[in-house]
Design an enzyme around this catalytic site. Structure first.
Site, PDB file in Angstrom:
ATOM      1  N   HIS D 236      38.948  36.710  45.772  1.00  0.00           N
ATOM      2  CA  HIS D 236      40.284  36.430  45.595  1.00  0.00           C
ATOM      3  C   HIS D 236      40.717  35.536  46.553  1.00  0.00           C
ATOM      4  CE1 HIS D 236      44.096  37.051  44.132  1.00  0.00           C
ATOM      5  NE2 HIS D 236      44.419  36.679  44.997  1.00  0.00           N
ATOM      6  N   TYR D 240      42.834  30.836  46.073  1.00  0.00           N
ATOM      7  CA  TYR D 240      43.896  30.164  46.791  1.00  0.00           C
ATOM      8  C   TYR D 240      43.024  28.789  47.455  1.00  0.00           C
ATOM      9  CZ  TYR D 240      46.804  33.990  46.231  1.00  0.00           C
ATOM     10  OH  TYR D 240      47.574  35.116  45.795  1.00  0.00           O
ATOM     11  N   HIS D 387      46.081  34.980  32.164  1.00  0.00           N
ATOM     12  CA  HIS D 387      46.809  34.584  33.692  1.00  0.00           C
ATOM     13  C   HIS D 387      45.958  33.390  34.269  1.00  0.00           C
ATOM     14  CE1 HIS D 387      47.909  35.190  37.647  1.00  0.00           C
ATOM     15  NE2 HIS D 387      46.458  35.277  37.844  1.00  0.00           N
ATOM     16  N   PHE D 388      44.583  33.621  34.413  1.00  0.00           N
ATOM     17  CA  PHE D 388      44.245  32.718  35.443  1.00  0.00           C
ATOM     18  C   PHE D 388      44.001  31.101  34.527  1.00  0.00           C
ATOM     19  CE2 PHE D 388      40.098  35.001  34.526  1.00  0.00           C
ATOM     20  CZ  PHE D 388      39.462  34.065  33.773  1.00  0.00           C
ATOM     21  N   HIS D 389      44.217  31.171  33.373  1.00  0.00           N
ATOM     22  CA  HIS D 389      44.167  29.790  32.863  1.00  0.00           C
ATOM     23  C   HIS D 389      45.524  29.066  32.980  1.00  0.00           C
ATOM     24  CE1 HIS D 389      40.236  30.798  30.637  1.00  0.00           C
ATOM     25  NE2 HIS D 389      40.220  29.467  30.450  1.00  0.00           N
ATOM     26  N   ARG D 450      38.268  41.167  27.285  1.00  0.00           N
ATOM     27  CA  ARG D 450      37.821  39.641  27.926  1.00  0.00           C
ATOM     28  C   ARG D 450      36.287  39.467  27.855  1.00  0.00           C
ATOM     29  NH1 ARG D 450      38.352  39.625  34.523  1.00  0.00           N
ATOM     30  NH2 ARG D 450      37.680  37.546  34.268  1.00  0.00           N
ATOM     31  N   ARG D 451      35.702  38.535  28.337  1.00  0.00           N
ATOM     32  CA  ARG D 451      34.267  38.332  28.310  1.00  0.00           C
ATOM     33  C   ARG D 451      33.353  38.889  27.090  1.00  0.00           C
ATOM     34  NH1 ARG D 451      33.025  39.268  34.636  1.00  0.00           N
ATOM     35  NH2 ARG D 451      33.362  37.475  35.412  1.00  0.00           N
TER      36      ARG D 451
END
Lengths: 56, 73, 169, 590
Positions: D236, D240, D387-389, D450-451
């Site tokens: 995680h 950041y 989300h993370f794209h 996903r994946r």
């Protein structure tokens, strides 16, 4: 260091005390509203309204 | 009113396209409205295209940035 | 330190937002009673599932009035038993474990969604309602055949339910 | 195009030619990874949506591993070390203490990357037993070739040495300027690297103590929950670590480009301190639906995660206010009319603004991910990549690309090849990501995982509450294609810039903040204190869960054998026996 990048673009210099970001406040309040509504929708409709509730 | 620059039209219409298209998902998920995808896409493209043309001929206008900045980077 | 009043307003609203989120989750956990998968499923020797009474023969068992337990093995690239059959309007506890790698156990389109870790037993209790067929899929990458790993959960009418139907062998 | 506006100021290259060379090298490493990663990304987008399947579905996972590692390890972190070298040297206004040392850590990072990439791409060559089809998360007991773990370890050591380089520069500067406050960019670099030292404890232990010796056959059992938890200990805060370069650019470069000044320097520092403190004790929120971890620990992780929203929400205000300041200085008026006065034709500005806009949306799906029990709804569905794209894939990636349009001339004394192409590139990215991530979020709500190479099953169909799954697939594929085109435009634009004529005096000094550091308490700059508190928070959040996991499964978990990921297409049929056979063969060949 010069205060701004390129003097040509600066129509007027605005110092610390004469600047109130009221446009920012409006935008961020709109964002706050969107977040709150979407959260309630996602949690109470999409999640709690979904099938097979996981219980203790 | 002055004409909007090509760059401004590109940026504005890119953002407009995403916003109008996302409304379809919002309608589907939040309101349960199932719009026809082909029709909606055509509608989206029409809205974006018309906006682009209107901006280009100055029918609606956004004041472009001060010209001095054009090549500053 | 000099913080603009507008920014102070936003700071307060941000904190409210955060506290609101946490409160909603706590409401779900307490008032609605949604429990997270936790450490209560216990551990198991994943190389010796055959010697374990529950997982040597994956199956559904009746443990009380309208209460059932499903012992499920998730392995490359199948779920056992398949299909899992349970009666309508009952409470089902899944016990899922893996003899090889990590898997996911997702009853498609529902909130029943958990990780399966070798050596650990995932315990997940759900309430099933009317008769319906659900897909089950593995949602954690588990090898070259991962995308073929699927199963079924069949909720049958109470009067048609028979124990033992669930075993595919 | 009219002539370049020449300020007459020296560029970074003029002042620090040796350091500029390192920065360019790091950025080029980053762009090569980005271009390769984009090729793999396109293959995936077309494959999983069944638009075009060029590869065997088994090889999809090799492609996915390569895409993940190249994008979120190589692209982001190479850019980070390049940018941080620039920011450190620029803000302390002094060269590095030893340029040989600087090249050394860069070399280590390159070597580590090459090792990992060789191990991953070995998955395409069935003749070798080199393979690492373990995805970016490499969860044991799936086992990769030792080269993969070794490469990761060397890469991380390279980043540690880079951090030491920045600290070295800071200490040397501080010895000569004992009474001065740390300049803002330097402060951001240092707090980010301290956060990285805390975070990498997890990955270092997982890789060096467990996965590497295990892959070499020194022991043959492992506790999968332990290595998974250690992965997320790092997994995680690393998000950041990707994000902080974008924040640094939003705080220190964007206001200047907008024609304004940063609204508040002290609040910027508070934000970075909060990230140092809170980034790490939250990793368990990736394990909300894991067995073997008590609900109490998950609740603690959730509370920490929710409070970690605070620095990002504060950033949203500060950055937008800084841009508004720029707009008003440029003559903008009205409650929202100032938005029109911004330099929207500048690709650096527009790219960063569009990245910020998408981050606002990504922030929302992140809030859902952070909610503990609502995680049942979205866990491991394609909602998560959606989300993370938006976050790493746009807030970070698009900001880095946009900032390059501004930074590159400072490093090369050459103008950008084409600003219109740059502008088109950032808009294409925005539109492509709008389509792709929208489709991913919606599909995720329908339970699509996903994946996976082929999200289509024999026994059931996904139920779409509106539209259809195939329509969403098409949307995803078109979006992915646009993103690929955008990446290629970016890399080509930068490459062609090497052919533009050399200029002089095109340096662009950064503007000073409106509210300076002088009116903030000195304790903000006490990095030792914040680092110490960060360590204490990590111990509080992780000591008990880790002790419990070790207590349950042992350090080297009993009863879990390695499963080497040497999967050839034949062995990957649905027959589980063949899978087990492959595992048995693999365990003989460590």
């Amino acid at each position: 260091m010069v205060p701004t990048m390129s003097g040509e673009n600066t129509v007027r210099e605005i110092g610390h005390d004469e600047f109130d970001p009221k446009g920012t406040l409006v935008l961020i309040l709109v964002y706050f509203g969107v977040l709150s509504v979407m959260w309630v929708f996602m949690y109470f409709v999409e999640f709690l309204g979904n099938d097979l509730t996981v219980l203790v | 009113m002055r004409r909007t620059t090509q760059g401004g039209i590109l940026v504005g219409c890119g953002v407009l396209f995403v916003i109008v298209w996302e409304i379809r998902s919002a309608l589907g998920l939040l309101a349960g409205v199932d719009t026809n995808p082909q029709l909606y896409m055509l509608l989206t493209l029409a809205v974006v295209g018309l906006t682009a043309v209107a901006l280009a001929i100055g029918l609606i206008g956004l004041r472009p940035e001060p010209p001095a900045d054009e090549d500053a980077q | 330190m000099n913080i603009h009043n507008y920014e102070k307003i936003w700071l307060v609203l941000s904190m409210l937002l955060i506290i609101g989120f946490i409160s909603t989750v706590v409401y779900g956990a307490t008032a609605v009673g949604i429990e997270m998968v936790n450490d209560e499923g216990g551990t198991i020797d994943s190389t010796a599932l055959d010697e374990d009474d529950r997982f040597s023969e994956p199956r559904v068992e009746k443990v009380g009035e309208d209460e059932y337990e499903a012992y499920v093995v998730a392995r490359q690239f199948i779920f056992e038993p398949n299909p899992i059959e349970v009666p309508a309007n009952s409470t089902v506890t899944f016990y899922v474990t893996s003899p090889d790698v990590l898997h996911g156990f997702e009853v498609v389109g529902t909130n029943a969604n958990a990780m399966v870790v070798p050596g650990e037993i995932t315990e997940l209790t759900v309430e099933v309602n009317e008769p319906k067929e659900y897909g089950i899929l593995c949602n954690e990458y588990c090898g070259g055949g991962h995308h073929t790993m699927e199963g079924k959960l069949i909720v049958v009418p109470e009067d048609e339910f028979e124990l033992g139907d669930s075993n595919d062998e | 195009m009219s002539e370049q506006l020449e300020s007459g100021a020296p560029t970074f290259l003029d002042k620090f030619p040796d350091e500029a060379a390192v920065v360019r090298a790091a950025l080029w490493s980053s762009f090569i990874a980005l271009a390769l990663g984009a090729v793999f990304g396109l293959i995936q987008a077309l494959h999983r949506t069944d638009v075009l399947r060029l590869i065997d579905s088994t090889d999809y996972y090799t492609v996915l591993t390569a895409h993940g590692v190249l994008m979120v390890v190589s692209f982001t972190i190479f850019f980070l070390v390049g940018l941080f070298t620039w920011a450190t040297v620029r803000s302390f206004d002094r060269g590095v203490e030893s340029i040989r040392y600087t090249w050394t850590w860069y070399g280590l990072m390159v070597a580590g990357t090459l090792m990992a990439v060789v191990a991953i791409l070995g998955g395409f060559v069935p003749q070798t037993d080199i393979s690492a089809d373990v995805l970016f998360t490499f969860y044991a007991p799936m086992q990769a070739h030792p080269l993969f773990y070794g490469g990761l370890a060397i890469f991380v050591i390279g980043t540690w040495l880079a951090g030491a380089d920045y600290i070295w520069t800071w200490r040397a500067w501080a010895a000569e300027n004992p009474d001065e406050r740390i300049p803002l960019q330097g402060f951001m670099v240092l707090t980010t690297m301290l956060m990285w030292y805390v975070a990498t404890i997890g990955i270092a232990i997982a890789v060096v103590a467990f996965l590497l010796p295990w892959s070499l056959g020194l022991f043959d059992q492992i506790n999968p929950l332990l290595t998974r938890t250690l992965f997320w200990f790092w997994g995680h805060p690393v998000v950041y670590f990707w994000l902080m370069p974008a924040y640094l650019l939003w705080y220190t470069v964007l206001p200047t480009i907008a024609g304004g000044r940063l609204f508040s320097d002290p609040l910027g520092r508070v934000v970075f301190v909060l990230f140092l403190l809170l980034s790490t004790p939250v990793g368990i929120h990736h394990q909300y639906v894991d067995p073997g971890i008590a609900e109490g620990f998950k609740t603690i992780a959730m509370t920490n995660t929710m409070f970690l929203l605070l620095p990002s929400l504060l950033t949203a205000f500060t950055v937008v206010a800084s841009v508004e300041h720029g707009a008003r200085q440029r003559g903008g008026t009205g409650l929202l009319g100032w938005l029109r006065a911004l330099p929207w034709r500048n690709p650096a500005f527009t790219g960063m603004m569009l990245a910020g806009l998408m981050f606002a949306a990504g922030g929302f799906s992140g809030m859902i991910n952070a909610g503990m029990n609502i995680n049942y709804l979205v866990h491991n569905t394609i909602w998560v990549p959606g989300h993370f794209h938006l976050t790493v894939g746009t807030a970070v990636a698009l900001t880095l690309m946009a900032a390059t349009y501004w930074l590159w001339p400072q490093l090369t004394n050459r103008r950008l090849y084409s600003r219109p192409i740059g502008l088109a590139q950032v808009v294409i990215w925005f539109v492509g990501m709008g389509l792709m991530s929208n489709a991913m979020h919606v599909q995720g709500l329908f339970g699509i995982p996903r994946r996976t190479a082929e999200p289509q099953y024999e026994g059931f169909d996904f139920v779409a509450s509106f539209g259809s799954v195939s329509e969403l697939n098409l949307q995803l594929a078109i979006g992915g294609t646009l993103l690929f085109i955008s990446t290629m435009l970016f890399v080509t634009n930068i490459a062609l810039s090497a052919g533009t004529p050399k200029l002089s005096g095109i340096g662009q000094p950064l503007s000073e903040p409106l509210s300076t550091v002088d009116d903030s308490p000195e304790i903000l700059d006490n990095l030792k204190l914040w680092f110490g508190i960060a360590l204490v928070l990590v111990v509080l959040a992780y000591a008990l869960p880790l002790a419990s996991i070790i207590d349950r499964g042992g350090l080297l978990g009993p009863g879990v054998d390695p499963v080497p990921m040497i999967v050839e297409p034949v062995a990957a049929t649905i027959e589980p026996t063949l899978g087990r056979l492959a595992a048995a063969v693999g365990s003989v060949v460590p």
